[in-house]
Design a protein around this motif. Sequence first.
Motif, PDB file in Angstrom:
ATOM      1  N   CYS A 127       0.816  -1.217   0.000  1.00 40.58           N
ATOM      2  CA  CYS A 127       0.000   0.000   0.000  1.00 40.58           C
ATOM      3  C   CYS A 127       0.850   1.268   0.000  1.00 40.58           C
ATOM      4  CB  CYS A 127      -0.930   0.025   1.215  1.00 40.58           C
ATOM      5  SG  CYS A 127      -2.235  -1.224   1.191  1.00 40.58           S
ATOM      6  N   PHE A 128       2.120   1.116   0.340  1.00 40.72           N
ATOM      7  CA  PHE A 128       3.011   2.281   0.441  1.00 40.72           C
ATOM      8  C   PHE A 128       3.593   2.538  -0.948  1.00 40.72           C
ATOM      9  CE2 PHE A 128       7.006   4.399   2.046  1.00 40.72           C
ATOM     10  CZ  PHE A 128       6.361   5.495   2.572  1.00 40.72           C
ATOM     11  N   VAL A 129       2.806   3.244  -1.774  1.00 36.53           N
ATOM     12  CA  VAL A 129       3.163   3.424  -3.182  1.00 36.53           C
ATOM     13  C   VAL A 129       3.204   4.909  -3.546  1.00 36.53           C
ATOM     14  CG1 VAL A 129       2.155   1.208  -3.835  1.00 36.53           C
ATOM     15  CG2 VAL A 129       0.753   3.269  -3.946  1.00 36.53           C
ATOM     16  N   CYS A 130       3.864   5.209  -4.632  1.00 34.77           N
ATOM     17  CA  CYS A 130       3.905   6.569  -5.177  1.00 34.77           C
ATOM     18  C   CYS A 130       2.511   6.937  -5.687  1.00 34.77           C
ATOM     19  CB  CYS A 130       4.936   6.634  -6.303  1.00 34.77           C
ATOM     20  SG  CYS A 130       4.896   8.182  -7.252  1.00 34.77           S
ATOM     21  N   GLU A 131       2.050   8.127  -5.349  1.00 38.15           N
ATOM     22  CA  GLU A 131       0.717   8.565  -5.759  1.00 38.15           C
ATOM     23  C   GLU A 131       0.597   8.730  -7.268  1.00 38.15           C
ATOM     24  OE1 GLU A 131      -2.107   9.109  -4.104  1.00 38.15           O
ATOM     25  OE2 GLU A 131      -1.232   8.413  -2.217  1.00 38.15           O
ATOM     26  N   HIS A 132       1.720   8.895  -7.957  1.00 37.71           N
ATOM     27  CA  HIS A 132       1.671   9.149  -9.400  1.00 37.71           C
ATOM     28  C   HIS A 132       1.826   7.863 -10.214  1.00 37.71           C
ATOM     29  CE1 HIS A 132       1.843  11.523 -13.035  1.00 37.71           C
ATOM     30  NE2 HIS A 132       2.991  10.961 -13.371  1.00 37.71           N
ATOM     31  N   CYS A 133       2.928   7.128  -9.980  1.00 35.18           N
ATOM     32  CA  CYS A 133       3.172   5.919 -10.783  1.00 35.18           C
ATOM     33  C   CYS A 133       2.618   4.658 -10.131  1.00 35.18           C
ATOM     34  CB  CYS A 133       4.662   5.755 -11.057  1.00 35.18           C
ATOM     35  SG  CYS A 133       5.661   5.379  -9.586  1.00 35.18           S
ATOM     36  N   SER A 147      -1.005  15.856  -1.010  1.00 28.63           N
ATOM     37  CA  SER A 147      -1.722  14.918  -1.864  1.00 28.63           C
ATOM     38  C   SER A 147      -1.192  13.497  -1.758  1.00 28.63           C
ATOM     39  CB  SER A 147      -1.647  15.377  -3.323  1.00 28.63           C
ATOM     40  OG  SER A 147      -0.296  15.590  -3.718  1.00 28.63           O
ATOM     41  N   GLY A 148      -0.058  13.286  -1.070  1.00 22.88           N
ATOM     42  CA  GLY A 148       0.475  11.939  -0.916  1.00 22.88           C
ATOM     43  C   GLY A 148       1.987  11.908  -0.980  1.00 22.88           C
ATOM     44  N   ASN A 149       2.511  10.684  -1.056  1.00 23.65           N
ATOM     45  CA  ASN A 149       3.948  10.470  -1.130  1.00 23.65           C
ATOM     46  C   ASN A 149       4.352  10.173  -2.567  1.00 23.65           C
ATOM     47  OD1 ASN A 149       4.183  10.670   1.740  1.00 23.65           O
ATOM     48  ND2 ASN A 149       3.409   8.570   1.889  1.00 23.65           N
ATOM     49  N   TYR A 150       5.499  10.688  -2.969  1.00 18.34           N
ATOM     50  CA  TYR A 150       5.947  10.544  -4.351  1.00 18.34           C
ATOM     51  C   TYR A 150       7.396  10.062  -4.397  1.00 18.34           C
ATOM     52  CZ  TYR A 150       1.815  13.296  -5.497  1.00 18.34           C
ATOM     53  OH  TYR A 150       0.528  13.746  -5.618  1.00 18.34           O
ATOM     54  N   CYS A 151       7.681   9.152  -5.313  1.00 19.48           N
ATOM     55  CA  CYS A 151       9.076   8.802  -5.566  1.00 19.48           C
ATOM     56  C   CYS A 151       9.733  10.011  -6.239  1.00 19.48           C
ATOM     57  CB  CYS A 151       9.187   7.552  -6.435  1.00 19.48           C
ATOM     58  SG  CYS A 151       8.505   7.707  -8.114  1.00 19.48           S
ATOM     59  N   LEU A 152      11.055  10.090  -6.164  1.00 21.21           N
ATOM     60  CA  LEU A 152      11.743  11.282  -6.664  1.00 21.21           C
ATOM     61  C   LEU A 152      11.511  11.541  -8.156  1.00 21.21           C
ATOM     62  CD1 LEU A 152      15.150  11.311  -4.742  1.00 21.21           C
ATOM     63  CD2 LEU A 152      13.087  12.627  -4.309  1.00 21.21           C
ATOM     64  N   PRO A 153      11.596  10.531  -9.025  1.00 22.51           N
ATOM     65  CA  PRO A 153      11.357  10.814 -10.454  1.00 22.51           C
ATOM     66  C   PRO A 153       9.974  11.405 -10.720  1.00 22.51           C
ATOM     67  CG  PRO A 153      12.419   8.681 -10.195  1.00 22.51           C
ATOM     68  CD  PRO A 153      12.032   9.126  -8.820  1.00 22.51           C
ATOM     69  N   CYS A 154       8.947  10.872 -10.057  1.00 18.03           N
ATOM     70  CA  CYS A 154       7.595  11.391 -10.285  1.00 18.03           C
ATOM     71  C   CYS A 154       7.422  12.789  -9.688  1.00 18.03           C
ATOM     72  CB  CYS A 154       6.553  10.444  -9.687  1.00 18.03           C
ATOM     73  SG  CYS A 154       6.369   8.902 -10.618  1.00 18.03           S
ATOM     74  N   PHE A 155       8.029  13.026  -8.539  1.00 13.45           N
ATOM     75  CA  PHE A 155       7.943  14.362  -7.939  1.00 13.45           C
ATOM     76  C   PHE A 155       8.576  15.396  -8.868  1.00 13.45           C
ATOM     77  CE2 PHE A 155       9.669  17.866  -5.489  1.00 13.45           C
ATOM     78  CZ  PHE A 155       8.570  18.261  -4.754  1.00 13.45           C
ATOM     79  N   GLU A 156       9.720  15.060  -9.426  1.00 14.12           N
ATOM     80  CA  GLU A 156      10.393  16.009 -10.311  1.00 14.12           C
ATOM     81  C   GLU A 156       9.554  16.299 -11.558  1.00 14.12           C
ATOM     82  OE1 GLU A 156      14.295  14.527 -11.094  1.00 14.12           O
ATOM     83  OE2 GLU A 156      14.931  14.671  -8.990  1.00 14.12           O
ATOM     84  N   LYS A 157       8.902  15.266 -12.086  1.00 15.03           N
ATOM     85  CA  LYS A 157       8.066  15.471 -13.274  1.00 15.03           C
ATOM     86  C   LYS A 157       6.832  16.313 -12.949  1.00 15.03           C
ATOM     87  CE  LYS A 157       9.272  11.015 -15.359  1.00 15.03           C
ATOM     88  NZ  LYS A 157       8.754   9.655 -15.692  1.00 15.03           N
ATOM     89  N   LYS A 158       6.248  16.079 -11.772  1.00  9.21           N
ATOM     90  CA  LYS A 158       4.945  16.671 -11.468  1.00  9.21           C
ATOM     91  C   LYS A 158       5.031  18.021 -10.757  1.00  9.21           C
ATOM     92  CE  LYS A 158       0.473  15.198  -9.548  1.00  9.21           C
ATOM     93  NZ  LYS A 158      -0.253  15.305 -10.821  1.00  9.21           N
TER      94      LYS A 158
END
Length: 285
Positions: A127-133, A147-158
Amino acid sequence: MTTAQFDCQYCTASLLGKKYVLKDDNPYCVSCYDRIFSNYCEECKEPIESDSKDLCYKHRHWHEGCFKCTKCNHSLVEKPFAAKDERLLCTECYSNECSSKCFKCKRPIMPGSRKMEFKGNYWHETCFVCEHCLQPIGTKPLISKESGNYCLPCFEKKFAHYCNFCKKVISSGGIMFHDQQWHKECFLCSGCRKELCEEEFMSKDDYPFCMDCYNHLYAKKCAACTKPITGLRGAKFICFQDRQWHSECFNCGKCSISLVGEGFLTQSMEIFCRKCGSGMDTDME
């Protein structure tokens, strides 16, 4: 053992042709054995007789039929269980009552399963997943937003902003200057290159300068004290022709009275109040 000796150790009744129980190599009739040696069941409080199965846990005893989960009443015989405040619970009831709840799905995190902890909350690993990917984050670096937790690649994109100086991502903090963002450690004086994040600074042609560099390179000098005039924190100054004064330095050159808001006279590079300037070859201002 002779026939005469084959009697109950307690009541001495003959045991020939009868069911008996050996205890420390001594025979007992079933009735005496149950009365003397039987353990009492934790649940029903009745003796656990010799013809019943005695289930023992931490010096406590139960009939086989009484060995149940105290919450759901399901049998615990040959099943995993846990103890809570002297109560026996099946693993499902124990998890519902005692285990951490997943922050995302709100279901219990079962004992023995891997759980992720972040900012005082717990998640199932899945359940501990990136909100984007939606990929599991695990122990990888992450950035948290409302809005949630994000991995670094997705945070940088978004979401990420990029530093105007080093062009790398600003993950937290940062400084805004002329509608551009900077890392704190990248926001430097354009003259001496020291960090400005906790310093007063001035801007010249859209470039930041520390006060020392700005005063040295660009600040007007007071005609009286020759120190820089910065105008910081609302400081007032007076301009006349091509000269400037700090308001506290704009004084009569003879009696030193303040001339701020007053008429004054000039003679060469000097300024005078009307009283001191009268009789001199001065210009009236």
